[in-house]
Design a protein around this motif. Sequence first.
Motif, PDB file in Angstrom:
ATOM      1  N   GLN A  62       0.826  -1.209   0.000  1.00  0.00           N
ATOM      2  CA  GLN A  62       0.000   0.000   0.000  1.00  0.00           C
ATOM      3  C   GLN A  62       0.860   1.259   0.000  1.00  0.00           C
ATOM      4  N   TYR A 108      -2.484  -7.699  -4.286  1.00  0.00           N
ATOM      5  CA  TYR A 108      -2.067  -6.352  -3.877  1.00  0.00           C
ATOM      6  C   TYR A 108      -0.657  -5.993  -4.352  1.00  0.00           C
ATOM      7  N   ASP A 119      -6.663  -1.412   4.773  1.00  0.00           N
ATOM      8  CA  ASP A 119      -6.660  -0.022   4.329  1.00  0.00           C
ATOM      9  C   ASP A 119      -5.727   0.760   5.248  1.00  0.00           C
ATOM     10  N   LYS A 163      -3.833   3.499   6.589  1.00  0.00           N
ATOM     11  CA  LYS A 163      -3.851   4.949   6.495  1.00  0.00           C
ATOM     12  C   LYS A 163      -3.371   5.547   7.803  1.00  0.00           C
TER      13      LYS A 163
END
Length: 273
Positions: free
Chosen positions: A23, A75, A145, A147
Motif C-alpha cells: 500500500q 495487492y 486499508d 492509512k
Amino acid sequence: MKKILVPIDFSQHSEYALEVAAQIAKQHEAGILILHMIGVADSVLDNSEIAEEQEAKYYLKMAKSKLKEFTKKDYLKEIPVEVIIQNYKDFKEVNQVAQEQNCDLVVMGSHGTSGLSDLFVGSNTEKVVRTSNVPVLVIKQRHPDFKINTMVFASDLEKESIPAFKKASAFARLLSASIEIVYINHAGANFMGFDDVKKRMDSFKKELEEPVEVKFYNYHTVEGGLFNYCFRNDIDLLVIPTHGRKGLAHFVVGSLAENVSNHAKMPVMTIKL
C-alpha cells in the motif's frame, strides 16, 4: 521513497507486513524488495558430500517455490518486486541488505512477545530493530486499508533525538499525516514538576527549528504511558528512537523501542539514533 524491504518467513504476520508495504509502495511509486532468510548450517553449505549438498539445494528450491506463490498476491500487482534469498547467521544481515540495496524503509511483521523466554532469546523483530540503521515499521495485524493520519514521536527531550525526529517528520509529510512529540513524565527519580517539564519542552522546541506540538503525559512507566497516550488520542503510528543497545546492557537495562514494538498492537516505527 524508492524501495521498501520486507523480510518474509511465510507466516501470517509477514504477509500483513507485505500488504502494508504494498500500500505504501503504490502511494509513492516505490518498489518492494522481499528478503527470505533460510537457516542452513554453514557445514551443510561448505561440505561437498552429495547428501548434504542435496539438502541445501532442497531448502533453496523449497524457498523459491514458496516465494513464487507468495508474490502472486493481488495487492502486489503493478509494483516492481525483487526477491533475495539469503542464508543467515543472525538478523543484522537485514540491515546490511537494506543498506546495500538503498532501501528507505523496512516493514516487518511481528506476533509480539511470547513470554519470559523472549527476554533472553529475543524475537527476530527485536534483532532487526536493534541493528537496523534504516527506519523499521513493525506491523502486528492486518491493515487492508493502511492509512496513517496521526503520528506520535516519543522523546526524552534530549538533543540527540532531534535527527531521529526529523526522519519521522519527513515520513509524516510523505504520508500527509500530522506529528507531535510526547514526553512521558514517569514516576521515580526522574519525575519532574510542571514548571520543570515546561522549561524542558520549550528548550527542546527551540532546538527543533520547526513548528511542532510538544506534550507531556504523567504515568508510572514510560511504556505504559505511551500506550495510554496513543489510545486516548487515537494515534495511528507510534515512532520511537532507539540506541540499538547490544550485549549485556540490553538485558539489564532493556530497550524501550524493542519492548514497545514487541507489546504494542498498533503499528510502531523505530528509528536508530
